[in-house]
Design an enzyme around this catalytic site. Structure first.
Site, PDB file in Angstrom:
ATOM      1  N   SER A   1       0.832  -1.196   0.000  1.00  0.00           N
ATOM      2  CA  SER A   1       0.000   0.000   0.000  1.00  0.00           C
ATOM      3  C   SER A   1       0.878   1.263   0.000  1.00  0.00           C
ATOM      4  O   SER A   1       1.719   1.433  -0.885  1.00  0.00           O
ATOM      5  CB  SER A   1      -0.960  -0.042   1.192  1.00  0.00           C
ATOM      6  OG  SER A   1      -1.961   0.934   1.089  1.00  0.00           O
TER       7      SER A   1
ATOM      8  N   ASP B   1      -9.715  -3.632  -5.778  1.00  0.00           N
ATOM      9  CA  ASP B   1      -9.055  -2.831  -4.743  1.00  0.00           C
ATOM     10  C   ASP B   1      -9.602  -1.406  -4.791  1.00  0.00           C
ATOM     11  O   ASP B   1      -9.418  -0.700  -5.788  1.00  0.00           O
ATOM     12  CB  ASP B   1      -7.543  -2.841  -4.990  1.00  0.00           C
ATOM     13  CG  ASP B   1      -6.750  -2.221  -3.847  1.00  0.00           C
ATOM     14  OD1 ASP B   1      -7.331  -1.434  -3.079  1.00  0.00           O
ATOM     15  OD2 ASP B   1      -5.552  -2.524  -3.727  1.00  0.00           O
TER      16      ASP B   1
ATOM     17  N   HIS C   1      -7.067  -5.912  -0.480  1.00  0.00           N
ATOM     18  CA  HIS C   1      -6.001  -4.932  -0.274  1.00  0.00           C
ATOM     19  C   HIS C   1      -5.275  -5.216   1.041  1.00  0.00           C
ATOM     20  O   HIS C   1      -4.043  -5.237   1.091  1.00  0.00           O
ATOM     21  CB  HIS C   1      -6.581  -3.520  -0.278  1.00  0.00           C
ATOM     22  CG  HIS C   1      -5.568  -2.434  -0.138  1.00  0.00           C
ATOM     23  ND1 HIS C   1      -4.908  -1.877  -1.220  1.00  0.00           N
ATOM     24  CD2 HIS C   1      -5.074  -1.806   0.964  1.00  0.00           C
ATOM     25  CE1 HIS C   1      -4.066  -0.950  -0.789  1.00  0.00           C
ATOM     26  NE2 HIS C   1      -4.145  -0.885   0.534  1.00  0.00           N
TER      27      HIS C   1
END
Length: 325
Positions: free
Chosen positions: A134, A268, A297
């Site tokens: 991320s 996502d 995610h």
């Protein structure tokens, strides 16, 4: 520098946790393999987490990486500054002026925090396999840009939030809260922090009960996150992400393209498939993958082992790594 060591065993596949001050702020380092590096350690796998940057979330992922490489290479994860509960003997901040001056809890400060950690704790000759998740992917790109002499062999970008965060479906929902109503959100976090840990744990399990294969190792780190200060620091960093992660840094990607592996989620809400299609079009020769396994995610919730196994296969397929493995 103050260090708190919670390790009992340094060898095999037993974890070792250090709490240190880096850039004046408390930092947790989760280590599998050697706890100190020397010139004989050729490769370090270093995980840069998402937000919240709690290393305990990645326990199964790190453990699997370490095991699949035959316990030969250290695998470490470094928390974001201030995203961990300090042990009783330490405070959240060691040097308040240093932390404020460098805005260590902000996005730019977190990038500098990771570079400072490498300078202090990793020999310059040690090669790096960086694994970002991320916002950790954005941090890795910034690290490679700010210190081009880093010996990065590969940088694995898992569910990369490296562009247009506020415009993403999840960003549109979270931006008002993180940027304009953050202090309102502190109240429920503060109230939760007053609960005993056993009750926090029960609430977390209840909230996550819909995840059929929930990894039990993530429950205790989540309890720590609800301490109050950790969550506040994570929200502060999140607000800056919405404001600062705008255009994709194509220059940094182009310069390091042969070292990068991108892995996008098929559903996502932080980096939608359109972002995958756009980067694939801009970098047709890049190693840019779209998930076919239905991983979320926040893969650490239920697929840490599976994602680690996938990462190992990618790296093993690269002939340049045969020397090290």
């Amino acid at each position: 520098m103050s260090v708190y060591n919670s390790s009992v065993v340094d060898t095999g596949n037993e974890p070792h946790t250090d709490f240190i001050y880096c850039c004046g702020a408390i930092t947790e380092v989760l280590k599998y393999g050697p706890c100190q590096l020397h010139s004989g350690h050729k490769v370090l796998f270093l995980i840069i987490p998402g937000n919240p940057g709690v290393v305990g979330f990645y326990t199964t992922f790190i453990k699997t990486l370490h095991k699949m490489f035959g316990y030969r290479h250290p695998v470490w994860a470094v928390s974001h500054a201030g995203h961990c509960v300090p042990p009783d003997s330490m405070d959240m901040v060691e040097d308040a002026s240093l932390a404020v001056e460098g805005d260590v809890f902000g996005l730019n400060g977190q990038v500098e925090h990771k570079l400072a950690f490498l300078r202090k704790h990793v020999p310059r000759e040690t090669s790096l396999v960086l694994v970002g998740h991320s916002i950790g992917c954005y941090i890795i790109l910034e690290m490679m840009k700010r210190d081009p002499d880093l010996k990065v062999l590969k940088a694995i970008m898992l569910f990369p939030t490296i562009e247009r965060m506020a415009q993403s479906p999840q960003g549109k929902v979270m931006t008002p809260m993180l940027c304009h109503m953050r202090y309102v959100a502190y109240l429920p976090v503060f109230l939760l922090s007053l609960l005993p840990d056993s009750l926090k744990s029960s609430l977390i399990k209840l909230v996550l009960s819909g995840i059929h294969y929930l990894d039990p190792t993530i429950v205790q780190p989540t309890v720590g996150l609800l301490s109050g200060d950790c969550a506040a620091n994570a929200m502060y960093m999140g607000g800056q992400e919405m404001r600062k992660v705008l255009e994709r840094d194509n220059t940094a990607i182009e310069k390091n393209l042969e070292k990068l592996i991108f892995y996008y989620g098929a559903s996502d809400h932080w980096c939608p498939v359109q972002y995958y299609q756009d980067i694939k079009q801009d970098f047709p020769h890049g190693d840019i993958k779209l998930c076919k396994n239905g991983f979320r995610h926040a893969f650490v919730l239920d697929a840490g082992r599976e994602v680690a196994e996938m990462v190992v296969e990618w790296i093993r397929g690269d002939m340049s790594f045969l020397f090290f493995f």
